[in-house]
Structures are given as C-alpha cells and as structure tokens.
Design an enzyme around this catalytic site. Structure first.
Site, PDB file in Angstrom:
ATOM      1  CG  HIS A   1     -22.893  63.545 -16.418  1.00 13.94           C
ATOM      2  ND1 HIS A   1     -22.925  64.094 -15.157  1.00 13.94           N
ATOM      3  CD2 HIS A   1     -24.144  63.085 -16.660  1.00 13.94           C
ATOM      4  CE1 HIS A   1     -24.154  63.985 -14.654  1.00 13.94           C
ATOM      5  NE2 HIS A   1     -24.900  63.367 -15.549  1.00 13.94           N
ATOM      6  N   GLY A   2     -18.359  62.334 -17.644  1.00 13.99           N
ATOM      7  CA  GLY A   2     -17.338  61.990 -18.619  1.00 13.99           C
ATOM      8  C   GLY A   2     -17.423  60.526 -19.036  1.00 13.99           C
TER       9      GLY A   2
END
Length: 186
Positions: free
Chosen positions: A119-120
């Site tokens: 999810h970065g």
C-alpha cells in the site's frame, strides 16, 4: 558507498514491510532514519501483520511496536540518499499529510532511489509521482496507480519491478526480490 535512507511510516504499518527492510538495510551498512508525522525519536508506531490465508483479502493481526529513531518534524529529505515507503494501513492516512507528500516528492524530483511496497503506492499516487512510471503494489491499489498516470505492474507476490530509480513490489513475500533490486540501485 553506504546510503543514508529515510523511511516514512506510521501506525498500523505492515510489520514485516517495516521491520525487515529497516533491519536488512542496517545489516548491509546503510543508515536508516524511521519517522512518522507527529512523533519523535523513541516514540513507537503500532504495526499490523497482514497474512494471506485463503480469504478474498488479507487478514490483519496485531504486530510488534516499532521504535522510531528520528523526528519527523526535523527531517530534511535533502540530507538523504534514498526513501523507503512500507505498506500496511499507514499510507492510507499518511497520504493526507502535505508534509509527507512534499518529502516523497523530493526524492522523485531529485532522482533519488525509492523503494515502496504494498500500500506504499498510495503515498506515491497522492504525491503525484507515478505519471509515466511502472509501479507494482498490492492489487487493491492498482486503481490508484493507474488513476495517477502510472502503469500497474501485475506481477507475482514474490516479485518486484524496477523502473529507473523506483523499486516496487506487491507485498512482503517479495522482500528478497524487492530488497535485492533496491540495494542494486543504491
């Protein structure tokens, strides 16, 4: 040459995606400053362990407390050679912080190495740095990658992709490939 690396993280960051690169990069001789908005060196962020157990999405369990070793407010990205952005739920709220986005954008403006996982990619999309870039992420983030002008790399969960100074991967099972590719561009 050993690099000075900034890691931007926050509460409910994914446990492995924070601790493993932090410790690996230190073991390789690099320095890593782990920071979180609103927190100082010595403060902790809670982590979450995301596992793939056969359901339609990952499960989430409490992880370890991760101790930050630098103050977010005093960090100047110009003093760093590279950036690491772990996944988990932290990027979801960190992407609303203009200071975080400015720090992320700096690394792209200067062409410095960036490693983001899972999810970065939400931080990268919000910072507006994915246009024309190939980026992998957790599949649920594919829309954000493409909506921000990037090309989503649909790769195996154990793989990583490098596009210039950007190394991305879908999730923590890709650590060997992701960290190997990141170390290569450092």
């Amino acid at each position: 040459m050993m690099a000075k690396i900034l890691m931007i993280t926050g509460d409910f960051t994914e446990d492995y995606e924070t601790m493993v690169p932090f410790q690996t990069l230190l073991a390789c001789g690099h320095s890593v400053d782990a920071v979180c908005p609103g927190k100082k060196a010595g403060d902790k962020v809670k982590t979450a362990i995301h596992d793939f157990e056969g359901e339609q999405t990952y499960s989430e369990k409490p992880g370890h407390n991760f101790t930050l070793n630098a103050d977010f407010a005093s960090v100047d990205p110009a003093h760093y050679d590279a950036l690491v952005v772990p996944g988990g739920r932290a990027p979801e709220y960190l992407r609303m912080d203009p200071d975080v986005l400015a720090k992320v954008k700096h690394f792209f403006d200067e062409g410095k190495p960036v490693a983001a996982i899972c999810h970065g990619a939400q931080l990268l999309a919000a910072a507006g740095v994915l246009k024309g870039r190939i980026c992998s992420a957790y599949p649920a983030c594919a829309y954000e990658v493409t909506a921000s002008g990037g090309t989503f790399a649909e790769i195996a969960v154990t793989e990583a992709v490098t596009d210039g100074n950007l190394v991305t991967a879908p999730a923590w099972p890709a650590h060997p490939a992701w960290l190997k590719q990141f170390l290569a561009i450092l």
